[in-house]
Structures are given as C-alpha cells and as structure tokens.
Design an enzyme around this catalytic site. Sequence first.
Site, PDB file in Angstrom:
ATOM      1  N   LYS A  13       0.824  -1.219   0.000  1.00 40.12           N
ATOM      2  CA  LYS A  13       0.000   0.000   0.000  1.00 40.12           C
ATOM      3  C   LYS A  13       0.855   1.265   0.000  1.00 40.12           C
ATOM      4  O   LYS A  13       0.651   2.156  -0.799  1.00 40.12           O
ATOM      5  CB  LYS A  13      -0.854   0.087   1.272  1.00 40.12           C
ATOM      6  CG  LYS A  13      -2.097  -0.708   1.288  1.00 40.12           C
ATOM      7  CD  LYS A  13      -3.003  -0.320   2.462  1.00 40.12           C
ATOM      8  CE  LYS A  13      -2.338  -0.118   3.794  1.00 40.12           C
ATOM      9  NZ  LYS A  13      -1.797  -1.213   4.505  1.00 40.12           N
ATOM     10  N   ARG A  88      -9.299   1.284   9.596  1.00 41.92           N
ATOM     11  CA  ARG A  88      -8.810  -0.043   9.977  1.00 41.92           C
ATOM     12  C   ARG A  88      -9.864  -0.844  10.723  1.00 41.92           C
ATOM     13  O   ARG A  88      -9.623  -1.991  11.079  1.00 41.92           O
ATOM     14  CB  ARG A  88      -7.590   0.112  10.870  1.00 41.92           C
ATOM     15  CG  ARG A  88      -6.264  -0.048  10.115  1.00 41.92           C
ATOM     16  CD  ARG A  88      -5.155   0.171  11.093  1.00 41.92           C
ATOM     17  NE  ARG A  88      -3.917  -0.467  10.766  1.00 41.92           N
ATOM     18  CZ  ARG A  88      -2.944   0.099  10.062  1.00 41.92           C
ATOM     19  NH1 ARG A  88      -3.097   1.282   9.537  1.00 41.92           N
ATOM     20  NH2 ARG A  88      -1.813  -0.535   9.869  1.00 41.92           N
ATOM     21  N   ARG A 127      11.295  -6.169   4.524  1.00 46.75           N
ATOM     22  CA  ARG A 127      11.213  -4.759   4.911  1.00 46.75           C
ATOM     23  C   ARG A 127      11.870  -4.539   6.279  1.00 46.75           C
ATOM     24  O   ARG A 127      12.527  -3.523   6.499  1.00 46.75           O
ATOM     25  CB  ARG A 127       9.738  -4.348   4.968  1.00 46.75           C
ATOM     26  CG  ARG A 127       9.531  -2.906   5.329  1.00 46.75           C
ATOM     27  CD  ARG A 127       8.096  -2.492   5.128  1.00 46.75           C
ATOM     28  NE  ARG A 127       7.235  -2.949   6.210  1.00 46.75           N
ATOM     29  CZ  ARG A 127       5.910  -2.813   6.227  1.00 46.75           C
ATOM     30  NH1 ARG A 127       5.297  -2.254   5.200  1.00 46.75           N
ATOM     31  NH2 ARG A 127       5.197  -3.232   7.245  1.00 46.75           N
ATOM     32  N   ARG A 133      11.985  -1.207  10.930  1.00 51.36           N
ATOM     33  CA  ARG A 133      10.806  -0.757  11.689  1.00 51.36           C
ATOM     34  C   ARG A 133      10.640  -1.629  12.916  1.00 51.36           C
ATOM     35  O   ARG A 133      10.689  -2.858  12.805  1.00 51.36           O
ATOM     36  CB  ARG A 133       9.562  -0.866  10.800  1.00 51.36           C
ATOM     37  CG  ARG A 133       9.175   0.447  10.173  1.00 51.36           C
ATOM     38  CD  ARG A 133       8.022   0.273   9.227  1.00 51.36           C
ATOM     39  NE  ARG A 133       6.760  -0.098   9.889  1.00 51.36           N
ATOM     40  CZ  ARG A 133       5.577   0.039   9.336  1.00 51.36           C
ATOM     41  NH1 ARG A 133       5.478   0.565   8.136  1.00 51.36           N
ATOM     42  NH2 ARG A 133       4.486  -0.324   9.965  1.00 51.36           N
ATOM     43  N   ARG A 144      -0.209  -7.893  14.027  1.00 56.86           N
ATOM     44  CA  ARG A 144      -0.750  -6.941  13.046  1.00 56.86           C
ATOM     45  C   ARG A 144      -1.596  -7.660  11.994  1.00 56.86           C
ATOM     46  O   ARG A 144      -2.640  -7.155  11.571  1.00 56.86           O
ATOM     47  CB  ARG A 144       0.393  -6.151  12.399  1.00 56.86           C
ATOM     48  CG  ARG A 144       1.047  -5.184  13.415  1.00 56.86           C
ATOM     49  CD  ARG A 144       2.354  -4.590  12.908  1.00 56.86           C
ATOM     50  NE  ARG A 144       2.154  -3.784  11.731  1.00 56.86           N
ATOM     51  CZ  ARG A 144       3.057  -3.672  10.750  1.00 56.86           C
ATOM     52  NH1 ARG A 144       4.196  -4.317  10.820  1.00 56.86           N
ATOM     53  NH2 ARG A 144       2.806  -2.911   9.720  1.00 56.86           N
TER      54      ARG A 144
HETATM   55  P1  AMP Z   1       1.012   1.352   9.150  1.00 56.13           P
HETATM   56  O1  AMP Z   1       2.215   2.139   8.766  1.00 56.13           O
HETATM   57  O2  AMP Z   1      -0.233   1.759   8.390  1.00 56.13           O
HETATM   58  O3  AMP Z   1       1.223  -0.143   9.096  1.00 56.13           O
HETATM   59  O4  AMP Z   1       0.698   1.709  10.679  1.00 56.13           O
HETATM   60  C1  AMP Z   1       1.628   1.449  11.696  1.00 56.13           C
HETATM   61  C2  AMP Z   1       0.928   1.371  13.044  1.00 56.13           C
HETATM   62  O5  AMP Z   1       0.295   2.620  13.329  1.00 56.13           O
HETATM   63  C3  AMP Z   1      -0.195   0.357  13.145  1.00 56.13           C
HETATM   64  O6  AMP Z   1       0.292  -0.958  13.436  1.00 56.13           O
HETATM   65  C4  AMP Z   1      -1.031   0.912  14.288  1.00 56.13           C
HETATM   66  O7  AMP Z   1      -0.405   0.683  15.539  1.00 56.13           O
HETATM   67  C5  AMP Z   1      -0.952   2.415  14.012  1.00 56.13           C
HETATM   68  N1  AMP Z   1      -2.038   2.857  13.102  1.00 56.13           N
HETATM   69  C6  AMP Z   1      -1.916   3.340  11.833  1.00 56.13           C
HETATM   70  N2  AMP Z   1      -3.123   3.633  11.317  1.00 56.13           N
HETATM   71  C7  AMP Z   1      -4.024   3.326  12.275  1.00 56.13           C
HETATM   72  C8  AMP Z   1      -5.443   3.370  12.334  1.00 56.13           C
HETATM   73  N3  AMP Z   1      -6.176   3.779  11.286  1.00 56.13           N
HETATM   74  N4  AMP Z   1      -6.038   2.988  13.491  1.00 56.13           N
HETATM   75  C9  AMP Z   1      -5.332   2.565  14.546  1.00 56.13           C
HETATM   76  N5  AMP Z   1      -3.996   2.478  14.563  1.00 56.13           N
HETATM   77  C10 AMP Z   1      -3.341   2.840  13.429  1.00 56.13           C
END
Ligand code: AMP
Length: 192
Positions: A13, A88, A127, A133, A144
């Site tokens: 994404k 989410r 990654r 990360r 996740r």
């Molecule tokens: P991502 O980079 O989108 O994988 O997001 C990294 C982390 O940020 C996720 O594992 C969540 O802990 C938090 N996060 C990002 N977007 C959301 C969301 N829409 N709702 C809740 N937590 C989020």
Amino acid sequence: MRLVLLGPPGSGKGTQAARLKEYLQVPHISTGDLLRAEVAAGSPLGLQAKEIMARGDFVSDEILLGMLEDRFARPDTANGFILDGYPRNLVQADALGVLLDKIRQPMDFAVQLEVPTDLLVERIAGRAKAEGRDDDSPEVVRNRLDKYTSQTAPVIDYYRQHGQLTVVDGVGSLDDVFSRLIEALSPAKEVG
Ligand code: AMP
C-alpha cells in the site's frame, strides 16, 4: 481523485501510494506515517501511541479521527487524496464517511490490494531488514496480521456492500501492480 487504499501490512500500500501520489498529483495521507512523525517528535500524542504501535495494536479511534480531521483541514487535500492505513475497523469506516460528507469530498474508490498471507510474511521480513521498523518483528507482525483479519477485513466487506470496492491483484513487480492500479482507476471504470 479521492482514494482509500486497503490491504494488509506488507501488501505494498505505502509503496504504491507514493507512486500514485506523483501520478495523480494529490497528497498521500498515511496514518502510520502521521503517527510515526508524532512519535519521532516526542509529542504527547506520540508518547501515547509509541507503545501501542510497538505491540502492533491499534491506536484509539478518537486519536486517529482527530489526526485525520487536522490533516484534511490542510488546503492541499482540496483536489483529492490517497488515504493509506485508514479506516482499519468499522467504527473508523463510519467516521470517515461522516468526515468526508462534512467536507464534501465523497470518496471515489476504495481499492483493496490483494496479496496472499505467505507472501505478506515474506515481504515484511524483507522490509524489517531494509528499514528496521520496530513493529516488523515476527511476533508483532503476527499480531498486526491478526488485527487485520479480525478488524480490517470487515471494512472491505463494508465497501463491497456499498458498491465502492475495487479489488486489485497485488502480486507481482511494483510496475505491474502500479499498472493494474492505474487501469482500475481509469475514468471508464469510474463511470461503471
Ligand atoms: P502502518 O504504517 O499503516 O502499518 O501503521 C503502523 C501502526 O500505526 C499500526 O500498526 C497501528 O499501531 C498504528 N495505526 C496506523 N493507522 C491506524 C489506524 N487507522 N487505526 C489505529 N492504529 C493505526
């Protein structure tokens, strides 16, 4: 173009959104990036989010909505956006609908990048090596992916039921997937 990109962690994404941003000339709004910026800045919100993110849990719906409202208040979203990482869960999907109604920016597409689970695990491991990360360790990745299945997958059904979902095969080279995305977003598809 107002676009919501859906897909599990490791589906590509973020990478595709960065390309689409150049192509469509609209901002890429990644809630994960917004949160990581708060953590890096050491803001109160960042301090709250840090541990939650490190576990692979979801930051509260309330925090996310506040952050999004602030982001959409910036003028660069006037011509559209690519939203990545939100919604989410179903509460966030409803909240997004209300927010977009309020700012009169109805979504054009919800696009699901479809990638089989075994490939996701492989990609995230790659990654983790490249980017380091701290939420890419095997246990956190499992959490996740579980969260995605239990809470985010219903969002896909929600958009499908509302006739707003476009599914794109996310397997293949970056260029291949990007071409499929562009094809899926072409004006002819928008009308149909
Ligand atoms: P991502 O980079 O989108 O994988 O997001 C990294 C982390 O940020 C996720 O594992 C969540 O802990 C938090 N996060 C990002 N977007 C959301 C969301 N829409 N709702 C809740 N937590 C989020």
